[in-house]
Enzyme design. Sequence first.
Site: not given
Length: 178
Positions: A46, A54, A63, A90
């Site tokens: 993770d 983000n 992204d 993620e």
Amino acid sequence: IAEVNELAIRDGLTGLYNRRYMDEVIQHIVYQWKRADSILGFLMVDVDFFKKYNDTYGHQAGDKLLRSFSGMLSSLLRRESDYVFRYGGEEFAILLPSTNHETTEKFAHLIIKRTQSLKISHSASPLGLVTVSIGAVSFKSSKKRDIEEIVGLADEALYEAKNSGRNKVVSKIFNEEI
């Protein structure tokens, strides 16, 4: 038809195998693992503080990060029998058939090291860089274990890594009599 089939098993953003394909592959590999009385390594990975990444840098940057990270993970695989999947968001899963505990754990630490060597800035992380947490589990063949349990135990190890400070590996081995 081959192109359509390939698109159905790949994640659109990262190009990795998707979770649906993971469910199919894992079913087959776990069946072989049980028959062969073999060993199996499985990792849940993770990206730490991804939501904050983000929020800080924007979704396009997020992204791009996921694509870079996916490429790095793919580059670490050395055998055709090893798989990396985008599990969701993620989170990534890595399946390492016929891989002992020591090698599974070394592979997890290599991912940590390679992620740090990318030196991707992350001002919203306490470390200032993008890092990952990993739950690594290894199993000696067991008729008692099923796929959901293998994934669940790796996920538990992942959350131990996250809850104990992140940017680390929590590794567990399960050796049971058949």
